[in-house]
Design an enzyme around this catalytic site. Structure first.
Site, PDB file in Angstrom:
ATOM      1  N   SER A   1     -19.576  47.201   4.040  1.00  0.00           N
ATOM      2  CA  SER A   1     -20.981  47.511   3.304  1.00  0.00           C
ATOM      3  C   SER A   1     -20.807  48.483   2.335  1.00  0.00           C
ATOM      4  O   SER A   1     -20.063  49.231   2.278  1.00  0.00           O
ATOM      5  CB  SER A   1     -22.049  47.678   4.275  1.00  0.00           C
ATOM      6  OG  SER A   1     -22.131  48.916   4.345  1.00  0.00           O
ATOM      7  N   LYS A   2     -21.826  48.422   1.283  1.00  0.00           N
ATOM      8  CA  LYS A   2     -21.749  49.373   0.254  1.00  0.00           C
ATOM      9  C   LYS A   2     -22.177  50.644   1.054  1.00  0.00           C
ATOM     10  O   LYS A   2     -21.579  51.882   0.607  1.00  0.00           O
ATOM     11  CB  LYS A   2     -22.988  49.062  -0.731  1.00  0.00           C
ATOM     12  CG  LYS A   2     -22.786  47.891  -1.236  1.00  0.00           C
ATOM     13  CD  LYS A   2     -24.045  47.320  -1.943  1.00  0.00           C
ATOM     14  CE  LYS A   2     -24.004  45.715  -2.175  1.00  0.00           C
ATOM     15  NZ  LYS A   2     -25.242  45.119  -2.111  1.00  0.00           N
ATOM     16  N   ARG A   3     -22.804  50.645   2.108  1.00  0.00           N
ATOM     17  CA  ARG A   3     -23.549  52.020   2.691  1.00  0.00           C
ATOM     18  C   ARG A   3     -22.044  52.646   3.444  1.00  0.00           C
ATOM     19  O   ARG A   3     -22.116  53.827   3.736  1.00  0.00           O
ATOM     20  CB  ARG A   3     -24.406  51.696   3.772  1.00  0.00           C
ATOM     21  CG  ARG A   3     -25.667  51.675   3.362  1.00  0.00           C
ATOM     22  CD  ARG A   3     -26.615  51.178   4.124  1.00  0.00           C
ATOM     23  NE  ARG A   3     -27.337  49.880   3.895  1.00  0.00           N
ATOM     24  CZ  ARG A   3     -27.720  48.905   4.685  1.00  0.00           C
ATOM     25  NH1 ARG A   3     -27.760  49.027   5.950  1.00  0.00           N
ATOM     26  NH2 ARG A   3     -28.333  48.078   4.233  1.00  0.00           N
TER      27      ARG A   3
END
Ligand code: GLU
Length: 474
Positions: free
Chosen positions: A246-248
């Site tokens: 994920s981007k996170r």
């Protein structure tokens, strides 16, 4: 007609998991001579990230996943954008109210917050479902803010997924979800269903995190009297730490991978392998080849892990398959940086390095010895299989230097013949001559070509100079 859509929310850059979804959508369309569209799902304006849309177009363009249609923008077609279609959603929500499959809800934030249970979970208690028609009309007339909620019926909901098969969920686990928000925008879940229908989407391909929302979609299709699309949920994609990509978690964007030197075709190839494999276990494909062989039935349910080492290997394989002149052009700046000697033939350097690198830029470290011989450890002269060591090396370099000095023609054939005769007349194996020469000329354990090729590249004077230096070192 098979029609698929890639439906990203513009909330950040595209990572490898996003690209995999887009790719599988694209492949299912192409394999079936269908249509692939791009739809930007931007109804949640609070999560909108500046430039995210531009990054999506650019990534799709670079990887060759071009979409086939869309509304006209400036004479060209662009993607479908949900925020520009705002007016299309409310009539459908109202039709659901008419069918008693949805209702107006006027509850304010305070009331909704008060519904939280001891675990902080809030499930809407259907308070507004009980309002009579007159009260509803009065509130609407006096402009009280409202949302429209889906009325989840009692019972169980079953849907079929091509990868995960039949999934059943008890409706009691679902909340009466909001379809239209108080700002008039549809929620992502509602707009998604309305648009998939409006755009005649036959296959919905998306990450397995959406499996839990799909029963709500199924109920909406049923309530609207529409046929459900075919669902293809993709296996979870993890990073090396076992977290969902994920981007996170700071997982690399496609742009970062490109900047690192991955070729777009290698990224596409590797993305295809994250959860899918052909029956014959082949691994290297171009996009056109994937279009031929991709079969959704070979998508696996088990989570797949993003493996940088494997992707690096895939990149190396694609580099090997590049036409020689394409690789030479890409490698030229790196080769020029590493080797400034004007007599050198850069096309030849590109040729000898192409099959030995996983990244184009790595060609430079393979040839940097040409300009400058770095200090090296004499243990490099030891090679068990070749039966050489510093002592043998000193002997063979001495005889080689003498023989090579006498040569008039400095060609590959002449050099090979010279090595054979040096070995024969001194009771040495060819390896015992070649290994020390290669070491003395390069100072490296690995070189992109053999001893005689290096002699050719360096030219006679430099070859003799380095052989003499080698003997001195020993
Ligand atoms: N907009 C969703 C996302 O960005 C896609 C959901 C779907 O493909 O149905 O993940």
């Amino acid at each position: 007609m098979v029609r698929t859509r890639y439906a990203p929310s513009p909330t950040g850059f595209m990572h490898i998991g996003n690209l995999r979804t887009a790719l599988y959508e694209y492949l299912i369309a192409k394999k079936n001579k269908g249509v692939f569209i791009l739809r930007i799902e931007d109804t949640d304006q609070s999560r909108y990230v500046e430039n995210a849309e531009a990054a999506i177009y650019e990534t799709l363009r670079l990887t060759g996943l071009t979409f086939d249609e869309g509304p006209g923008i400036g004479g060209d077609y662009g993607p479908y954008v949900q925020s520009q279609r705002k007016a299309d959603y409310l009539p459908h929500a109202k039709s659901l109210i008419d069918k008693n499959e949805a209702y107006y809800c006027f509850c304010d934030k305070e009331r909704l917050d008060s519904l939280a249970d001891e675990r902080g979970l809030k499930k809407y208690d259907r308070y507004c479902k009980g309002l009579d028609a007159k009260t509803i009309q009065e509130k609407l007339d006096s402009g009280v803010a409202y949302v429209i909620r889906q009325l989840i019926p009692e019972g169980k909901t079953t849907f079929h997924d091509e990868v995960f098969e039949d999934i059943t969920i008890d409706n009691a686990e679902m909340e009466d979800q909001i379809l239209i928000k108080s700002d008039g925008m549809p929620t992502y879940n509602f707009a998604n269903v309305i648009d998939d229908r409006a755009m005649h989407i036959s296959h919905v391909v998306r990450g397995s995190e959406y499996l839990t929302s799909t029963p709500k979609y199924k109920l909406l299709y049923d309530a609207l009297g529409w046929e459900n699309p075919i669902y293809v949920h993709l296996p979870l994609l993890q990073n090396a730490e076992g977290q969902k990509i994920s981007k996170r978690h700071g997982d690399a964007s496609i742009q970062q991978l490109l900047d690192m030197g991955f070729l777009p075709e290698a990224i596409v190839n590797y993305a295809a392998l994250l959860g899918w494999s052909p029956s014959d276990n082949r691994e290297i494909f171009t996009l056109a080849e994937l279009e031929e062989v991709f079969e959704p039935k070979n998508i696996s349910k088990s989570p797949s892990t993003f493996d940088m080492t494997k992707m690096t290997w895939v990149n190396g394989e694609h580099i090997k398959h590049l036409p020689a002149e394409v690789f030479a052009e890409m490698a030229l700046p790196y080769l020029k940086e590493a080797v400034k000697n004007p007599c050198v033939d850069y096309a030849q350097l590109a040729k000898i390095t192409q099959s030995r690198v996983n990244f184009v830029k790595d060609c430079s470290e393979l040839v940097d010895f040409i300009d400058m011989l770095r200090d090296y450890d004499i243990e490099l002269y030891t090679h068990k299989k070749m039966k050489t060591n510093p002592e043998v090396a000193k002997q063979s370099l001495t005889v080689a230097l003498e023989a090579l000095k006498q040569m008039d023609e400095w060609s590959h054939d002449a050099l090979s013949a010279a090595v054979t005769s040096i070995a024969e007349s001194n009771g040495l194996s060819k390896g015992q001559v070649l290994w020390p020469i290669r070491t003395a000329l390069s100072g490296k354990p690995i070189t992109p070509c053999g001893a005689t090729e290096i002699c050719e590249i360096l030219g006679k004077d430099e070859t003799l100079r380095r052989l003499a230096m080698g003997i001195e070192k020993l």
